[in-house]
Design a protein around this motif. Structure first.
Motif, PDB file in Angstrom:
ATOM      1  N   ALA A 226       4.731  44.034 -41.768  1.00 24.58           N
ATOM      2  CA  ALA A 226       5.243  42.658 -41.831  1.00 24.58           C
ATOM      3  C   ALA A 226       6.016  42.327 -40.555  1.00 24.58           C
ATOM      4  O   ALA A 226       5.919  41.206 -40.030  1.00 24.58           O
ATOM      5  CB  ALA A 226       6.137  42.483 -43.052  1.00 24.58           C
ATOM      6  N   GLY A 227       6.769  43.300 -40.053  1.00 20.77           N
ATOM      7  CA  GLY A 227       7.518  43.089 -38.816  1.00 20.77           C
ATOM      8  C   GLY A 227       6.614  42.881 -37.623  1.00 20.77           C
ATOM      9  O   GLY A 227       6.911  42.067 -36.733  1.00 20.77           O
ATOM     10  N   ILE A 228       5.492  43.608 -37.575  1.00 18.44           N
ATOM     11  CA  ILE A 228       4.520  43.427 -36.489  1.00 18.44           C
ATOM     12  C   ILE A 228       3.906  42.035 -36.581  1.00 18.44           C
ATOM     13  O   ILE A 228       3.761  41.324 -35.578  1.00 18.44           O
ATOM     14  CB  ILE A 228       3.419  44.502 -36.561  1.00 18.44           C
ATOM     15  N   ALA A 229       3.511  41.621 -37.791  1.00 23.81           N
ATOM     16  CA  ALA A 229       2.871  40.321 -37.985  1.00 23.81           C
ATOM     17  C   ALA A 229       3.789  39.176 -37.578  1.00 23.81           C
ATOM     18  O   ALA A 229       3.343  38.170 -37.020  1.00 23.81           O
ATOM     19  CB  ALA A 229       2.438  40.166 -39.444  1.00 23.81           C
ATOM     20  N   ALA A 230       5.083  39.327 -37.846  1.00 20.69           N
ATOM     21  CA  ALA A 230       6.038  38.252 -37.563  1.00 20.69           C
ATOM     22  C   ALA A 230       6.719  38.411 -36.207  1.00 20.69           C
ATOM     23  O   ALA A 230       7.579  37.600 -35.852  1.00 20.69           O
ATOM     24  CB  ALA A 230       7.103  38.214 -38.662  1.00 20.69           C
ATOM     25  N   MET A 231       6.352  39.395 -35.429  1.00 21.05           N
ATOM     26  CA  MET A 231       7.110  39.769 -34.235  1.00 21.05           C
ATOM     27  C   MET A 231       7.264  38.628 -33.237  1.00 21.05           C
ATOM     28  O   MET A 231       8.356  38.389 -32.699  1.00 21.05           O
ATOM     29  CB  MET A 231       6.453  40.985 -33.565  1.00 21.05           C
ATOM     30  N   ASN A 232       6.191  37.886 -32.943  1.00 15.10           N
ATOM     31  CA  ASN A 232       6.318  36.795 -31.974  1.00 15.10           C
ATOM     32  C   ASN A 232       7.095  35.625 -32.566  1.00 15.10           C
ATOM     33  O   ASN A 232       7.846  34.938 -31.878  1.00 15.10           O
ATOM     34  CB  ASN A 232       4.946  36.339 -31.483  1.00 15.10           C
ATOM     35  N   TRP A 233       6.967  35.400 -33.872  1.00 14.98           N
ATOM     36  CA  TRP A 233       7.701  34.327 -34.550  1.00 14.98           C
ATOM     37  C   TRP A 233       9.203  34.595 -34.510  1.00 14.98           C
ATOM     38  O   TRP A 233      10.008  33.675 -34.380  1.00 14.98           O
ATOM     39  CB  TRP A 233       7.198  34.222 -35.991  1.00 14.98           C
ATOM     40  N   THR A 350       7.954  44.436 -27.155  1.00 14.82           N
ATOM     41  CA  THR A 350       8.265  43.295 -28.024  1.00 14.82           C
ATOM     42  C   THR A 350       8.143  41.996 -27.225  1.00 14.82           C
ATOM     43  O   THR A 350       8.628  41.918 -26.094  1.00 14.82           O
ATOM     44  CB  THR A 350       9.704  43.423 -28.566  1.00 14.82           C
ATOM     45  N   PRO A 351       7.466  40.955 -27.731  1.00  8.82           N
ATOM     46  CA  PRO A 351       6.940  40.794 -29.095  1.00  8.82           C
ATOM     47  C   PRO A 351       5.444  41.095 -29.234  1.00  8.82           C
ATOM     48  O   PRO A 351       4.819  40.632 -30.175  1.00  8.82           O
ATOM     49  CB  PRO A 351       7.184  39.298 -29.335  1.00  8.82           C
ATOM     50  N   LYS A 352       4.882  41.843 -28.297  1.00  2.02           N
ATOM     51  CA  LYS A 352       3.434  42.046 -28.305  1.00  2.02           C
ATOM     52  C   LYS A 352       2.987  43.086 -29.331  1.00  2.02           C
ATOM     53  O   LYS A 352       1.858  43.033 -29.816  1.00  2.02           O
ATOM     54  CB  LYS A 352       2.967  42.456 -26.901  1.00  2.02           C
ATOM     55  N   GLY A 353       3.860  44.043 -29.633  1.00  5.21           N
ATOM     56  CA  GLY A 353       3.467  45.069 -30.592  1.00  5.21           C
ATOM     57  C   GLY A 353       4.268  46.337 -30.391  1.00  5.21           C
ATOM     58  O   GLY A 353       5.318  46.337 -29.751  1.00  5.21           O
ATOM     59  N   GLU A 354       3.727  47.430 -30.919  1.00  6.13           N
ATOM     60  CA  GLU A 354       4.415  48.719 -30.852  1.00  6.13           C
ATOM     61  C   GLU A 354       3.382  49.833 -30.793  1.00  6.13           C
ATOM     62  O   GLU A 354       2.497  49.922 -31.646  1.00  6.13           O
ATOM     63  CB  GLU A 354       5.295  48.907 -32.082  1.00  6.13           C
ATOM     64  N   PRO A 355       3.445  50.718 -29.765  1.00  5.31           N
ATOM     65  CA  PRO A 355       2.500  51.838 -29.709  1.00  5.31           C
ATOM     66  C   PRO A 355       2.861  52.921 -30.721  1.00  5.31           C
ATOM     67  O   PRO A 355       4.040  53.158 -31.002  1.00  5.31           O
ATOM     68  CB  PRO A 355       2.652  52.360 -28.274  1.00  5.31           C
ATOM     69  N   VAL A 356       1.847  53.570 -31.280  1.00  7.37           N
ATOM     70  CA  VAL A 356       2.050  54.705 -32.174  1.00  7.37           C
ATOM     71  C   VAL A 356       1.937  55.997 -31.376  1.00  7.37           C
ATOM     72  O   VAL A 356       2.825  56.835 -31.388  1.00  7.37           O
ATOM     73  CB  VAL A 356       1.033  54.695 -33.333  1.00  7.37           C
ATOM     74  N   TYR A 357       0.823  56.162 -30.662  1.00  6.79           N
ATOM     75  CA  TYR A 357       0.704  57.299 -29.756  1.00  6.79           C
ATOM     76  C   TYR A 357      -0.242  56.948 -28.625  1.00  6.79           C
ATOM     77  O   TYR A 357      -1.083  56.058 -28.736  1.00  6.79           O
ATOM     78  CB  TYR A 357       0.246  58.574 -30.467  1.00  6.79           C
ATOM     79  N   ALA A 358      -0.069  57.648 -27.512  1.00  6.65           N
ATOM     80  CA  ALA A 358      -0.947  57.485 -26.357  1.00  6.65           C
ATOM     81  C   ALA A 358      -1.037  58.837 -25.695  1.00  6.65           C
ATOM     82  O   ALA A 358      -0.136  59.244 -24.965  1.00  6.65           O
ATOM     83  CB  ALA A 358      -0.393  56.433 -25.393  1.00  6.65           C
TER      84      ALA A 358
END
Length: 585
Positions: A226-233, A350-358
């Protein structure tokens, strides 16, 4: 004598993918990366040369893959075996150490029983395997022999049997007995009388030791879906300024409270968020004001994963110039991938997203819906700049190292395990195309209807343009999505019934009708608007003809894939129209 050593951890994908929350996913991947980082540290203490991963894979351990390739000089086979077994034991002990740290959340003084059971579960989870071969003057032959031996080692897996009495199984993995349950319960769940209560677990959950460790491995928070979906808002001025005041209306806060359907007395009571009814009413008023000013946040987010194509063939030297040195290529290759992985993470700030792993060529991250196209383009450009351009001197026939991606756009309430499975499936389907270098995209609606398409990176631009013209905005030449509905209604079933010899005739008829429908659905029928949409039609037509294939000398057109592509664009435009802050997707 010289040796080449390959050390690797398994299982990886299944361990990471068993997640109910984003913190589980991030914790599992970080834990595995941390294990590799620990192994690298021990190898460096022995002054062995690490070939893979590259020297740029540094930092918090998040960017390490799950394997090492090491070159060892002036050591005997017996000494190497002794040292590697010591490293294996230390890595397994590190898993137990991580578990002990997670147990700091459990306040009881006597932890001996739960610690002992947890150690048994951990000892049966991971396999840390290795293979080593003599490294003569011909590095290429030695490396290829090492990979053949690695295959044999993987095919003769050993495992530690976990002997547990019957009991309730873990909510995440479904394999091991639960050792922990929510402290909100008055008594343990059935068939788990010896489990212990702990905070941070949902009321209906039960966790085994490895999954418990994943949940509590990272102290820093990770955004929920939910936080990812609303991140730009959440970046809107008024929302950002008043966010703390909004959060203080609740005992505990969850990003799902930014959505009006969850801001009910029943929901906040059930989840123990309610302070008092007056605070809840205040939160509702604040949320309504934000909605009036900024519209509602999107309820959809994207999970993106990708990795390199034909990795084994590249590492074998198949695509190198004859005079290229494979060992030097490996070092340059691993350094370039490490540099790329660090840069790939930085795309998702932020607010584009969050990496899990790379880790090298392997990547997973959550992306806010407004930045999906932008992020894919950024990774494509970084891959060219940091990998292909760096390796150009080694490669023959202008061959390019590519990566295929799986992208899943899902509602924030869609079970995370299902989203992860869908992303892996789309990545696999993208790689199943002979040329690879594709993006597999799936859109999962709240009702679990799935729209999919496999496209090239060039086709991504066409999809982006089509989505843009379908998003209604004042002052812009847009198309009504009715043309997609009407086209799919007419031709969606054709592939089942048309005869092979009619393929060319059917294709021509479909494209003629598509053009007519697009022009008719042009909402601003100026000459300029019609010309723009005719240009887009030509690009879409070229995409359709690129889907053809031959069977027994007869040309077939993949009508189903084309129809699915159009439906996907329609669904994306409907949702993305709510999230874009600028004129261009």
């Amino acid at each position: 004598m010289k040796y080449l050593l390959h050390l690797f951890i398994s299982p990886v994908q299944s361990f990471i993918a068993r997640a109910r929350k984003t913190t589980d996913l991030f914790g599992g991947s970080s834990m595995l990366s941390g294990l590799t980082a620990y192994a690298i540290k021990r190898v460096m203490e022995l002054q062995w040369e690490i070939i893979f991963p590259g020297k740029n894979a540094t930092g918090n351990g998040q960017s390490f893959p799950n394997r090492l390739v090491v070159k060892i000089e002036n050591k005997t086979a017996n000494l190497i075996r002794e040292k590697v077994n010591t490293i294996k034991q230390a890595m397994m002990q590190q898993c137990v150490t991580n578990y002990e740290k997670a147990l700091s959340y459990y306040n009881e003084k006597d932890k001996s029983l739960i610690l002992s059971k947890g150690q048994n579960q951990w000892n049966s989870l991971f396999e840390i395997q290795w293979a080593a071969v003599p490294c003569n003057d011909n590095y290429t032959d030695s490396y290829n022999n090492l990979m053949e031996l690695t295959k044999a080692v993987k095919n003769t897996r050993t495992f530690t049997q976990l002997n547990e009495a019957g009991g309730r199984k873990c909510s995440l993995c479904g394999e091991r007995n639960i050792l922990f349950y929510s402290n909100e319960r008055k008594k343990p769940p059935p068939f788990s009388e010896k489990a212990v209560p702990i905070a941070g677990i949902d009321e209906k959950e039960g966790l085994c030791a490895p999954c418990f460790t994943k949940r509590f491995y990272n102290k820093e928070s990770f955004p929920s879906t939910a936080g990812i979906a609303a991140m730009n808002w959440l970046e809107n001025n008024k929302v950002r300024e008043e966010a703390e005041e909004f959060k203080n209306c609740f005992k505990e806060f969850n990003d799902q409270l930014y959505y009006k359907e969850n801001l009910t007395e029943e929901y906040v009571k059930k989840n123990n968020y309610l302070k008092d009814p007056e605070r809840l009413e205040k939160a509702k008023t604040m949320l309504s004001e934000w909605y009036r000013e900024y519209k509602e946040p999107s309820r959809y987010y994207a999970l993106v994963m990708f990795d390199g194509d034909n990795m084994g063939q590249w590492l074998s030297g198949k695509f190198l110039e004859k005079n290229s040195n494979l060992e030097e290529f490996h070092k340059k290759f691993s350094d370039s991938l490490s540099e790329f992985s660090e840069a790939a993470k930085k795309v998702l700030t932020t607010p584009k997203g969050e990496p899990v792993y790379a880790g090298g060529d392997d990547f997973m991250g959550f992306v806010n819906l407004a930045y999906v196209f932008e992020s894919l383009t950024a990774w494509e450009n970084l891959f060219k700049e940091l990998v292909n351009d760096n390796l150009a001197d080694f490669i023959k026939d202008n061959k390019k190292f590519t990566f295929s991606a799986g992208v899943v756009i899902a509602h924030y309430k869609t079970p995370l395990q299902e989203v992860i499975k869908a992303a892996r499936r789309m990545e696999k389907e993208a790689k199943a195309i002979e040329e690879k270098n594709r993006i597999g995209i799936a859109f999962i609606t709240k009702s679990n209807t799935i729209y999919t398409a496999i496209i090239t990176y060039r086709d991504k631009t066409i999809l982006k343009k089509l989505v843009k013209v379908l998003i209604k905005k004042e002052g812009r030449d847009t198309l009504s999505s009715s043309f997609i509905f009407n086209f799919c209604r007419q031709f969606g079933f054709f592939e089942k019934y048309y005869k092979p010899e009619e393929s060319e005739l059917i294709a021509g008829m479909m494209m003629t009708e598509l053009k007519r429908l697009m022009i008719r659905s042009t909402e601003n029928k100026t000459q300029d608007a019609i010309w723009k949409h005719e240009s887009l039609y030509n690009e879409i037509k070229n995409f359709f003809y690129s889907l053809n294939h031959y069977k027994r000398g007869i040309e077939y057109f993949d009508i189903n894939s084309f129809v699915s592509f159009l439906k996907l664009a329609d669904k994306l435009s409907r949702e993305m129209g709510n999230v874009y802050q600028t004129d261009t997707p």
